[in-house]
Design a protein around this motif. Structure first.
Motif, PDB file in Angstrom:
ATOM      1  N   ASP A 120       0.857  -1.189   0.000  1.00  0.00           N
ATOM      2  CA  ASP A 120       0.000   0.000   0.000  1.00  0.00           C
ATOM      3  C   ASP A 120       0.889   1.234   0.000  1.00  0.00           C
ATOM      4  N   ARG A 121       0.940   1.931  -1.116  1.00  0.00           N
ATOM      5  CA  ARG A 121       1.842   3.087  -1.221  1.00  0.00           C
ATOM      6  C   ARG A 121       1.431   4.242  -0.319  1.00  0.00           C
ATOM      7  N   PHE A 122       0.196   4.249   0.142  1.00  0.00           N
ATOM      8  CA  PHE A 122      -0.272   5.323   1.014  1.00  0.00           C
ATOM      9  C   PHE A 122      -0.290   4.916   2.492  1.00  0.00           C
ATOM     10  N   ALA A 123       0.317   3.794   2.810  1.00  0.00           N
ATOM     11  CA  ALA A 123       0.351   3.333   4.200  1.00  0.00           C
ATOM     12  C   ALA A 123       1.118   4.334   5.070  1.00  0.00           C
ATOM     13  N   VAL A 124       0.573   4.574   6.257  1.00  0.00           N
ATOM     14  CA  VAL A 124       1.233   5.411   7.264  1.00  0.00           C
ATOM     15  C   VAL A 124       1.131   4.661   8.586  1.00  0.00           C
ATOM     16  N   ASN A 171       8.419  13.224  -1.670  1.00  0.00           N
ATOM     17  CA  ASN A 171       7.140  12.596  -1.324  1.00  0.00           C
ATOM     18  C   ASN A 171       7.370  11.104  -1.111  1.00  0.00           C
ATOM     19  N   LEU A 172       7.258  10.651   0.121  1.00  0.00           N
ATOM     20  CA  LEU A 172       7.530   9.253   0.447  1.00  0.00           C
ATOM     21  C   LEU A 172       6.426   8.297   0.016  1.00  0.00           C
ATOM     22  N   THR A 173       5.307   8.817  -0.474  1.00  0.00           N
ATOM     23  CA  THR A 173       4.286   7.926  -1.032  1.00  0.00           C
ATOM     24  C   THR A 173       4.495   7.736  -2.534  1.00  0.00           C
ATOM     25  N   TYR A 174       5.459   8.431  -3.101  1.00  0.00           N
ATOM     26  CA  TYR A 174       5.845   8.239  -4.498  1.00  0.00           C
ATOM     27  C   TYR A 174       6.771   7.024  -4.524  1.00  0.00           C
TER      28      TYR A 174
END
Length: 194
Positions: free
Chosen positions: A102-106, A131-134
């Motif tokens: 999941d690239r948007f995982a936090v 941008n760490l979700t990139y």
């Protein structure tokens, strides 16, 4: 022989990449796979690229449904892994444990993206706008961080993974990564010394 395998693999691709809805989609997927293989610069040989991408795409299907996105992710992971001198299958295992792709995982502590990179690293290297979700950025950061810890721990995967996860002195995290590797990503040996 390679041409025959390539032809057979391209006919088999729709089966392993989740059944496309129609012939046009199947043809588009075949063309995309061909383009992906030809643009996979991290491979020395197009045959190796084809075999690895098709194999790993079938394995990744449980997490990433879109076949084109799967191939894109795999190509990016392979390239970032090799730049950091890491086995791509190890990186796939870390990503499975960290974010399930999941690239948007936090995380609860603020780690971001597929490899769950802590945002403070951006300031540490003077790139606060990254941008760490990139995915490309996340894979680059995550692989280089893991490479650093692996070098620091003289190649000891368990210790390096514990540092990556912030769980120094424990093997819970590294054991999870090992199980993911063993169950889903293994395609050759890794030195998981005890």
């Amino acid at each position: 022989m390679r041409a025959l395998f390539f032809s057979v693999a391209l006919l088999w691709v729709p089966l392993c990449l989740a059944q496309p809805a129609d012939q046009q989609e199947r043809a588009e997927l075949r063309d995309f796979l061909d383009a992906t293989i030809n643009s996979a610069e991290s491979f020395d040989d197009k045959y190796d690229a084809e075999v690895w991408l098709v194999d790993m795409s079938a394995r990744l299907a449980r997490y990433v449904k879109d076949p084109a996105y799967r191939l894109e992710i795999l190509r990016q992971i392979h390239a970032a892994s090799l730049k950091a001198d890491l086995p791509p299958e190890l990186v796939l295992s870390v990503i499975e444990v960290e974010s399930h792709f999941d690239r948007f995982a936090v995380s609860r502590v603020g780690a971001q993206g597929m490899m769950q990179v802590m945002p403070f690293w951006k300031d540490e290297i003077g790139r606060p706008d990254d941008n760490l979700t990139y995915n490309l950025t996340n894979f680059s950061y995550g692989c280089r961080i893991l490479q650093f810890y692996l070098q620091r721990e003289d190649g000891d995967l368990h210790k390096a993974l514990a540092r990556y996860n912030g769980s120094v002195g424990r093997r819970t995290y590294s054991n999870k990564v090992y199980r993911a590797w063993d169950k889903h990503w293994r395609n050759g040996p890794l030195d998981w010394a005890d």
